[in-house]
Structure formats: structure tokens, C-alpha cells
Write a protein that holds these residues in place. Structure first.
Motif, short mmCIF file in Angstrom:
data_model
loop_
_atom_site.label_atom_id
_atom_site.label_comp_id
_atom_site.label_asym_id
_atom_site.label_seq_id
_atom_site.Cartn_x
_atom_site.Cartn_y
_atom_site.Cartn_z
N ILE A 329 0.84 -1.20 0.00
CA ILE A 329 0.00 0.00 0.00
C ILE A 329 0.87 1.25 0.00
CG2 ILE A 329 -1.68 1.33 1.33
CD1 ILE A 329 -2.83 -1.36 2.30
N ALA A 330 1.89 1.24 0.87
CA ALA A 330 2.79 2.39 0.93
C ALA A 330 3.54 2.58 -0.39
CB ALA A 330 3.77 2.21 2.08
N ARG A 333 1.27 4.11 -3.17
CA ARG A 333 0.85 5.48 -2.87
C ARG A 333 2.03 6.46 -2.88
NH1 ARG A 333 -4.38 5.14 -1.81
NH2 ARG A 333 -4.52 7.37 -1.41
N ALA A 334 3.21 5.95 -2.58
CA ALA A 334 4.40 6.81 -2.59
C ALA A 334 5.22 6.64 -3.86
CB ALA A 334 5.27 6.49 -1.38
N SER A 335 4.76 5.76 -4.77
CA SER A 335 5.51 5.46 -6.00
C SER A 335 6.95 5.08 -5.68
CB SER A 335 5.48 6.66 -6.96
OG SER A 335 4.15 6.95 -7.35
N SER A 397 -8.44 -2.01 -10.92
CA SER A 397 -7.38 -1.09 -11.33
C SER A 397 -7.69 -0.45 -12.69
CB SER A 397 -6.04 -1.83 -11.40
OG SER A 397 -5.66 -2.31 -10.12
N THR A 403 -3.25 2.56 -8.53
CA THR A 403 -2.96 2.91 -7.13
C THR A 403 -4.12 2.56 -6.23
OG1 THR A 403 -1.46 4.69 -7.78
CG2 THR A 403 -2.38 4.77 -5.55
N ALA A 404 -5.33 2.97 -6.60
CA ALA A 404 -6.52 2.69 -5.79
C ALA A 404 -6.80 1.20 -5.74
CB ALA A 404 -7.72 3.45 -6.34
N THR A 407 -4.35 -0.56 -3.50
CA THR A 407 -4.58 -0.19 -2.11
C THR A 407 -5.71 -1.02 -1.51
OG1 THR A 407 -3.78 2.06 -2.47
CG2 THR A 407 -5.19 1.68 -0.55
#
Length: 436
Positions: A329-330, A333-335, A397, A403-404, A407
Motif C-alpha cells: 500500500i505504501a 501510494r508513494a511510488s 485497477s 494505485t486505488a 490499495t
């Protein structure tokens, strides 16, 4: 024929340890094929033209073939022997190699993946049980370790070889599979069919030598063994299960193995897309290297924890998968590529420890005559979510963005891993009674 091998025993103490290691080779060879296509999907996606959702359907076709195979493979293997099932499965794997090597359409990829799944289903039931048969009752823990490591090492080696060789990997894989055929043919199991050893002892004592009183009044221990060895249903196609009294072990294994293999399945199916987006590259070497390191971690984790008790191994697997999905997840979201790699490594360790713990529990509680079916049951419990959740994440996706989608997938899998750890920590009542 290996000198000193007692064929009638199908893997008693007379079998050299090197044969226990060699017996795991067919598992490795087929699992090299299972993931060899992974780094090539980005290239096929570009050349043929299909969406991320279609990509996960191609992967799911493998799961369909695998699950369909598992409904039959365990029962057939336990009834007619390991070799009659493994040899046709290796033939299907060779056919899949030929199709992959010349694939130019989505249909070809679907068929190749279906054949691969069927072959893998046979190997995880009959192939892993064959390793235990060859090892004998005194080396069951070693058998579980080698069978489990053979699976994850092959699963990681395939993507690495494909990343380096491209479509040429399938020519090399054909050679590996031919070697596996030779191993199965010469495998020191009883007779040419490789029927499990449990039937040999039963037939070694003529019926006329048994006193009438013994025949009419079997002991309690004999009744217990009989009830655990003979399945309640004689159907050839059925949902695989375990003997009465082993359900708790199966539940604990699935509780950790399922989230772990679902996590690695996600990395295999959508990991290349994530990497290509983060690194702006479609190089199959990068995707193959990440998959290889993920499964190399799974292999190393199993050797590292092999001496721990089974419950501790399973708890460690649940923790690893949970942290891995947090890292996933990190990462999206942080690429962050380092976080994505960390997520893959933790997912690999989670699958490896969940798989080792589950196989070890089954090896310790299930008689040889039901072991292939028990292995099939463990894998059905793992591969159902491994097929459903990544496909769902793939289409999600496409709809809301990678990303969503990733996650949501990571959060769901974190919850499942936590529940799995809780199941192991509390322990089913049947397992608690055995440990008391």
C-alpha cells in the motif's frame, strides 16, 4: 533402478537421501513453467494488445486449470499411484511450452496457461506426496521442506530465466521437463505405477494367517487407522479433503498459506505493470528478477525456520504477509520501488512459511493413502483466493486506477492475514487437544 531401494516399501529407510532430493525435481521443473511467462506478459500485452483485466484473466485461466486438476489429482494419485498421474501431467506441461513459444493471440495464452495449471495441480498433489513416499515415515519433515522449497524455487527461477532468455526460456524448460520425466520413471516407488507404500504392508500378510478372532474383532487402533485411511466418498471427482481428525491442521495451514500465495499471485500478475509504471521500463529482466528474489526469499525463509515448531512457523508467515501488504500500500501510494520490492520479499516469505507449516502439519497427521488428496485440499484453499482476488484487483485497477486498486487489494489481504494469524494463535480445538 537404484541399488538398495526396496520397491515394495515405496520409500522406506533403504532409500538414499539423495533420492528424496531428486524426487522433488519434477515439482521444481513444473513450477519453472508455472511462472516463466510472468516477465513476458508486458511484451505480449504490447504486441497483442490487451488490458490489465485481460491479463489477470489469463492468469486466472491457470487457476481454473489448477483447481480443476486438484478436484481429481489427489484422489486418482492415492488410488492408482503417483507415476500414472505425473507422467501425463508432464506431457501437458511440454505441450504448454510449445504453445507459449509460438503464442500470437490471447487464445493461445489462455490455452497454455490452462495446460500449465492442470500440470501444476497434479504436481502439488501427487508430486509432493511422492517426495514424502520416497522419504519414508522417518523423514517426513525433510520431505515437507524439500517439496515446499522445490515449489517456490521453481516458481522464482522461471521468471528469472524468462527475463534473460525471453521466449527462448520455453526451449530450456522443455529440457528440464524431459529430465523430470526421467526422474519420475526411475523414482523408487513400489512397482511401475508408484502406488503408495501403505498398501504393501496390508498385502504382505496373507489372510489365512490372521486368526478368526482377530478378523472378526479388529482392534481400536486398527479401526482408527482404517477410518483415517479410507475416504468417506468413493467418487473420483470431488472437493479434496482430509481424514477425520485432521481438519484442524488443514484449517491452520490454509489460514496462513492462502493470504501468502494470494499476495505473491498479485505480485506475479500485476507486479510487472506496477514496475513498468514506476520505473518507466518494460524490461522483462526487471520483472523476472523481482519475482525470482521474491521466491528465493520464500525458499530461504523455509530453511531458516525449519527447526521451529509448526505453529511458530505459521504465525511468522501471517506476520510477514501482513507487513508485506502494508508495504505494498505504501509503495503504490508513494511510488516507491524499494517499498514495492520489500512488499514482494515479505509476501514471498509469508507464502513460504505458510506453505511449509501447512505441509508439515498434513505430513504429520495424514496417512500416506490420503496424503495426495490432503495436499490438494491445502492448495484448493490457497489458490481459490489467489485466483479471485488478483483478478478483482486487476479489473478494479482498470476502473479506478492502479494505485486505488492495489490499495484496496492490500487492505483486504492484510485483514485476511491477520485473521489467519488469529486462527493459528488460538488454534482449532482438535489441534489443541493433540498438543495437550
Amino acid at each position: 533402478m537404484v541399488s538398495g531401494v526396496r520397491e515394495a516399501d515405496g520409500g522406506e529407510d533403504g532409500v538414499a537421501t539423495r533420492w528424496v532430493w531428486t524426487a522433488a525435481w519434477p515439482v521444481t521443473a513444473v513450477f519453472v513453467l508455472s511462472n516463466a511467462a510472468t516477465p513476458l506478459y508486458v511484451r505480449w500485452q504490447r504486441d497483442i494488445g490487451f488490458s490489465k483485466g485481460t491479463l489477470t484473466v489469463i492468469f486466472a485461466c491457470y487457476i481454473v486449470g489448477l483447481l480443476g486438476s486438484l478436484l481429481v489429482s489427489g484422489v486418482v494419485s492415492d488410488r492408482v499411484g503417483r507415476k500414472p498421474l505425473l507422467l501425463p501431467a508432464l506431457g501437458l506441461a511440454l505441450a504448454a511450452c510449445a504453445i507459449f513459444a509460438s503464442a500470437s493471440s490471447v487464445a493461445a495464452l489462455l490455452v497454455a496457461r490452462l495446460f500449465s495449471g492442470i500440470a501444476v495441480g497434479a504436481v502439488v498433489s501427487a508430486g509432493m506426496a511422492a517426495v514424502t513416499d520416497v522419504a519414508g515415515p522417518g523423514r517426513r519433515r525433510l520431505a515437507a521442506l524439500l517439496a515446499s522449497c522445490a515449489m517456490v524455487f521453481g516458481a522464482g527461477l522461471g521468471p528469472l530465466l524468462a527475463g534473460v532468455l525471453g521466449e527462448g526460456v520455453f526451449a530450456l524448460e522443455a529440457v528440464l521437463l524431459v529430465a523430470a520425466v526421467l526422474v519420475v520413471v526411475r523414482m523408487p516407488l513400489r512397482g511401475s505405477s508408484g502406488v503408495p507404500a501403505r498398501s504393501a504392508s496390508a498385502r504382505s500378510v496373507p489372510s489365512r494367517s490372521v486368526p478368526a478372532s482377530s478378523a472378526s474383532a479388529p482392534s481400536a487402533s486398527a479401526r482408527s487407522v482404517s477410518s483415517r485411511s479410507v475416504p468417506a466418498s468413493r467418487a473420483w471427482v470431488r472437493i479434496p479433503g482430509v481424514p477425520r481428525g485432521s481438519g484442524g491442521e488443514l484449517l491452520m495451514g490454509i489460514a496462513v498459506f492462502a493470504p501468502g500465495i494470494t499476495a505473491t499471485s498479485f505480485v506475479l500478475s500485476l507486479g510487472p505493470s506496477l514496475l513498468s509504471g514506476l520505473l518507466h521500463t518494460t524490461s522483462p529482466v526487471v520483472a523476472g528478477a523481482m519475482a525470482f528474489v521474491m521466491f528465493l526469499t520464500a525458499t530461504g525463509a523455509q530453511f531458516a525456520v525449519q527447526r521451529l515448531d509448526r505453529r511458530t512457523i505459521l504465525l511468522a508467515g501471517a506476520v510477514s504477509t501482513t507487513i508485506g501488504m502494508g508495504a505494498l500500500i505504501a509503495a503504490v501510494r508513494a511510488s516507491s520501488v524499494p517499498l514495492l520490492v520489500a512488499a514482494a520479499l515479505l509476501a514471498g516469505a509469508g507464502q513460504g512459511m505458510g506453505q511449509l507449516g501447512g505441509l508439515s502439519l498434513l505430513n504429520s497427521s495424514v496417512p500416506p493413502g490420503r496424503l495426495a488428496e490432503a495436499n490438494a485440499a491445502l492448495n484448493v484453499g490457497g489458490y481459490v483466493p489467489a485466483g479471485v482476488l488478483p483478478v478483482t484487483a486487476g479489473y478494479l485497477s482498470d476502473a479506478v486506477g492502479l494505485t486505488a486498486g492495489a490499495t484496496v487489494f492490500g487492505a483486504v489481504l492484510m485483514a485476511l492475514a491477520l485473521v489467519g494469524g488469529l486462527v493459528v494463535f488460538t488454534g482449532p480445538p482438535s489441534v489443541q487437544k493433540k498438543e495437550a
